[in-house]
Design a protein around this motif. Structure first.
Motif, short mmCIF file in Angstrom:
data_model
loop_
_atom_site.label_atom_id
_atom_site.label_comp_id
_atom_site.label_asym_id
_atom_site.label_seq_id
_atom_site.Cartn_x
_atom_site.Cartn_y
_atom_site.Cartn_z
N TRP A 48 -33.44 -12.00 -33.02
CA TRP A 48 -34.67 -11.21 -32.91
C TRP A 48 -35.76 -11.94 -32.15
O TRP A 48 -36.52 -11.32 -31.41
N LEU A 49 -35.87 -13.24 -32.33
CA LEU A 49 -36.89 -14.03 -31.63
C LEU A 49 -36.30 -14.96 -30.58
O LEU A 49 -37.00 -15.81 -30.05
N TRP A 74 -40.47 -17.71 -25.00
CA TRP A 74 -40.41 -17.40 -26.43
C TRP A 74 -40.20 -18.65 -27.30
O TRP A 74 -40.52 -18.63 -28.47
N ASP A 113 -31.31 -20.32 -33.87
CA ASP A 113 -32.08 -19.09 -33.99
C ASP A 113 -33.52 -19.41 -34.35
O ASP A 113 -33.80 -20.07 -35.35
N LEU A 114 -34.47 -18.92 -33.53
CA LEU A 114 -35.89 -19.22 -33.75
C LEU A 114 -36.42 -18.57 -35.02
O LEU A 114 -37.24 -19.16 -35.73
N LEU A 115 -35.98 -17.34 -35.30
CA LEU A 115 -36.44 -16.67 -36.51
C LEU A 115 -36.06 -17.47 -37.74
O LEU A 115 -36.87 -17.64 -38.67
N PHE A 151 -43.49 -18.01 -30.20
CA PHE A 151 -43.33 -17.60 -31.60
C PHE A 151 -43.71 -18.69 -32.60
O PHE A 151 -44.38 -18.40 -33.60
N TRP A 154 -42.78 -26.12 -37.47
CA TRP A 154 -43.36 -25.35 -36.37
C TRP A 154 -43.87 -26.24 -35.25
O TRP A 154 -43.68 -25.95 -34.08
N PRO A 214 -35.02 -12.86 -26.82
CA PRO A 214 -35.01 -11.98 -28.00
C PRO A 214 -34.11 -10.76 -27.80
O PRO A 214 -34.16 -10.10 -26.76
#
Length: 300
Positions: free
Chosen positions: A78-79, A266, A87-89, A270, A249, A73
């Motif tokens: 961000w995540l 992470w 990108d995880l977000l 998340f 998810w 992150p």
């Protein structure tokens, strides 16, 4: 105080409550059930993410970037990113679309089918009700996840089959609850009056019985959405749900929960938090709906 006086007092309280505006009612309910408000805010935030995902997400959810694999992150990501540089977000935001799409369709179809079957079974009674209940007992004997796994193993993976696999276990659970309420409604005189006037069975079920079991139906519906989200994530984690590169998810957990638990935690943390918060929010919201619609709980 006598029973008659207590009834009059309670009627006066209910009348006073009914005279309030919608804003005042919402304020009263929020003060009595702050956890329900929190659950409702989670549900609204999740719906907002799903609807405005293309504008909220900073990157393409399916675009690989091997230059940014397993980036922790930061201000840019961000995540963090996953093992493919995605990108995880962004994938969590778009994953809300998958979760809500599966959750709402499976919950509504399962609850609606349970409503029809439960009210119909209670209305006709006799051998029809007996046979129907034995069939429901067979389905109820299996846990939700086991029955969903069995259905997926028969029909195969994919979004459509996952929805079918989650919908089928919901039907008997809603039908049993609705039937128990419809049995009492069947004995009310206006149902006998409708039969005496020559109304068809379908009209009596739809116009006179089904509207009076909407409270338990709505409670089951809200509870089913959270359970459907959890079931979809479980099936995707096992490799039996939606497939790559669809952002989901449970699929994100499958790709990073074990292999990168130490080197890139992470990747699993998340998506797990997103699943937990979504299920928790829908459960709290469902409890608030139950407390609001049940007069016995509302008067406490």
């Amino acid at each position: 105080m006598s029973t008659v006086e207590e009834t009059q007092v309670n009627a006066g309280i209910e009348e006073l409550f009914d005279q309030r505006s919608w804003a005042e009612r919402a304020t009263i309910i929020a003060r009595k059930n702050p956890l329900g408000v929190f659950g409702g805010l989670v549900v609204i935030a999740m719906i907002f993410m799903a609807v405005f995902a293309p504008w909220l997400s900073p990157y393409d959810p399916e675009s690989n970037s091997f230059e940014h694999m397993l980036v922790p992150p930061s201000t840019e990501f961000w995540l963090g990113t996953d093992q493919f540089g995605r990108d995880l977000l962004t994938r969590i935001i778009f994953g809300a679309q998958t979760a809500l799409f599966v959750g709402f369709i499976a919950a509504f179809v399962g609850a609606f089918a349970g409503l029809v079957l439960g009210v119909g079974s209670a209305y006709f009674g006799g051998k029809i009700d007996l046979i129907f209940q034995r069939i429901m007992d067979v389905f109820m004997a299996f846990p939700l996840i086991i029955l969903a796994l069995a259905v997926v193993s028969i029909f195969g993976t994919g979004m459509q089959n996952v929805i079918i696999a989650i919908t089928i276990p919901f039907i008997p659970r809603c039908a049993r609850v609705v039937r128990s309420n419809a049995l009492a409604i069947r004995e009310i005189p206006y149902v006998d009056a409708a039969r005496a006037m020559g109304f068809s069975h379908i009209r009596i079920i739809i116009r006179h019985m089904a509207p009076n079991v909407m409270a338990p139906f709505l409670i089951m519906l809200t509870a089913f959405v959270g359970q459907a989200i959890l079931l979809e994530a479980s099936l995707s984690y096992l490799g039996l749900g939606v497939q790559e590169p669809t952002p989901a998810w449970g699929l994100m957990l499958q790709g990073g929960a074990e292999e990168y638990v130490e080197s890139a935690p992470w990747v699993a943390i998340f998506p797990g938090l997103a699943i937990t918060l979504a299920v928790f929010g829908f459960n709290l919201f469902g409890d608030a709906v139950r407390d609001t619609l049940d007069p016995r709980l509302r008067s406490q």
